[in-house]
Design a protein around this motif. Structure first.
Motif, PDB file in Angstrom:
ATOM      1  N   UNK A 148       0.859  -1.187   0.000  1.00 23.38           N
ATOM      2  CA  UNK A 148       0.000   0.000   0.000  1.00 23.38           C
ATOM      3  C   UNK A 148       0.890   1.229   0.000  1.00 23.38           C
ATOM      4  N   UNK A 149       0.716   2.093  -1.010  1.00 21.14           N
ATOM      5  CA  UNK A 149       1.454   3.355  -1.059  1.00 21.14           C
ATOM      6  C   UNK A 149       0.561   4.460  -0.501  1.00 21.14           C
ATOM      7  N   UNK A 170      -0.800   7.821  -9.588  1.00 20.89           N
ATOM      8  CA  UNK A 170       0.389   7.832 -10.448  1.00 20.89           C
ATOM      9  C   UNK A 170       1.427   6.826  -9.957  1.00 20.89           C
ATOM     10  N   UNK A 171       1.620   6.763  -8.635  1.00 27.02           N
ATOM     11  CA  UNK A 171       2.582   5.815  -8.068  1.00 27.02           C
ATOM     12  C   UNK A 171       2.145   4.372  -8.303  1.00 27.02           C
ATOM     13  N   UNK A 172       0.852   4.108  -8.126  1.00 27.55           N
ATOM     14  CA  UNK A 172       0.330   2.761  -8.371  1.00 27.55           C
ATOM     15  C   UNK A 172       0.558   2.357  -9.819  1.00 27.55           C
ATOM     16  N   UNK A 193       1.964  -7.221  -9.897  1.00 26.13           N
ATOM     17  CA  UNK A 193       2.177  -6.807  -8.511  1.00 26.13           C
ATOM     18  C   UNK A 193       0.851  -6.465  -7.844  1.00 26.13           C
ATOM     19  N   UNK A 194       0.778  -6.735  -6.543  1.00 16.66           N
ATOM     20  CA  UNK A 194      -0.402  -6.378  -5.756  1.00 16.66           C
ATOM     21  C   UNK A 194      -0.131  -5.041  -5.082  1.00 16.66           C
ATOM     22  N   UNK A 195      -0.694  -3.983  -5.659  1.00 14.61           N
ATOM     23  CA  UNK A 195      -0.419  -2.627  -5.174  1.00 14.61           C
ATOM     24  C   UNK A 195      -1.724  -1.851  -5.072  1.00 14.61           C
ATOM     25  N   UNK A 196      -1.916  -1.160  -3.961  1.00 15.24           N
ATOM     26  CA  UNK A 196      -3.026  -0.221  -3.847  1.00 15.24           C
ATOM     27  C   UNK A 196      -2.525   1.006  -3.106  1.00 15.24           C
TER      28      UNK A 196
END
Length: 264
Positions: free
Chosen positions: A35-36, A46-48, A58-61
């Motif tokens: 998580x970002x 934008x980062x995600x 990738x698992x990103x939220x």
């Protein structure tokens, strides 16, 4: 050594750019669900997108919140009630004459750089302790030990988080939750990159020359004699988040290029 964080969840604060984004990328590369966080939804999105492009699958939220306030920290906690890895990276800096720093600016630096980490660690460490596994990191700085005359308020906050890190490690003694501080030196983050570009423009020299002059004039004890890359800091952070770092806790881990002139 292969670091595998598959099945682990991580929160990296202040991770829309710079060191935070590099750490988020490193953790995601190792298999963690990351998580970002950032102050605006646009920067978070934008980062995600950047991480998803660099690491397919990738698992990103992300969560948009101002972590310099209690309300912002609560927003993150409500969105993500638990995690296995907490990287307290969010922070602000900026040179200013000591005699011109008003009370409000001292408080702002303390709220963003210190209290965000206190509030989030206080919450997430309890779940880690209950599950008997976790990793907490505080991004400090060589400025915690080598207080810069031009940023006394910044140095103060980095000394504070280093103290908190050591103390929290003791609070969690006997568990499989480790707590460490990471001490970068000047690093090519978004803010430092802008500062060097400004110097280059003002002095009519290249950014390479400006960077070399900055290190020589402001951090003459540097052994590497250059500004570090964000990935170099992230590499240490990812290791400290790994199962392999299980005996490293209560430590101040330096990745500052040898600026601090001690062996300890």
């Amino acid at each position: 050594m292969k670091i595998d964080l598959t099945g682990k969840t991580a929160i990296v604060t202040g991770s829309t750019a710079g060191i935070g984004l590099a750490i988020a990328q490193g953790l995601a590369n190792a298999g963690a669900a990351v998580t970002v966080t950032g102050r605006t939804q646009a920067r978070v999105d934008e980062a995600i997108a950047t991480l998803e492009q660099k690491i397919p699958g990738a698992s990103v939220d992300g969560v948009a919140a101002d972590l310099g306030s209690a309300e912002g920290c609560q927003t993150l906690i409500e969105a993500k009630p638990s995690c296995d890895i907490l990287i307290n990276n969010v922070g602000i800096f900026g040179p200013k004459d000591f005699f011109e720093i008003p009370d409000e600016e001292w408080q702002q630096f303390f709220d963003v750089n210190v209290m965000s980490a206190v509030r989030l660690s206080r919450h997430y460490a309890q779940g880690m302790k209950a599950r008997d596994w976790g990793r907490i990191q505080f991004l400090s700085s060589e400025s915690a030990l080598n207080i810069p005359a031009e940023m006394v308020h910044y140095g103060m906050t980095k000394s504070a988080v280093q103290s908190i890190s050591r103390g929290l490690a003791k609070v969690l003694a006997g568990t499989q939750v480790t707590v460490n501080a990471v001490l970068p030196g000047p690093t090519k983050s978004e803010g430092v990159g802008k500062m060097i570009a400004d110097i280059a423009r003002q002095q009519g020299i290249s950014e390479v020359e400006a960077e070399a002059n900055f290190v020589k004039e402001n951090r003459p004890s540097s052994i590497i004699q250059r500004v570090a890359e964000v990935e170099e800091v992230a590499n240490l952070s990812v290791y400290l988040a790994s199962p392999q770092a299980s005996a490293t806790t209560g430590a101040a881990m330096r990745v500052e290029g040898g600026i601090v002139d001690t062996m300890a």
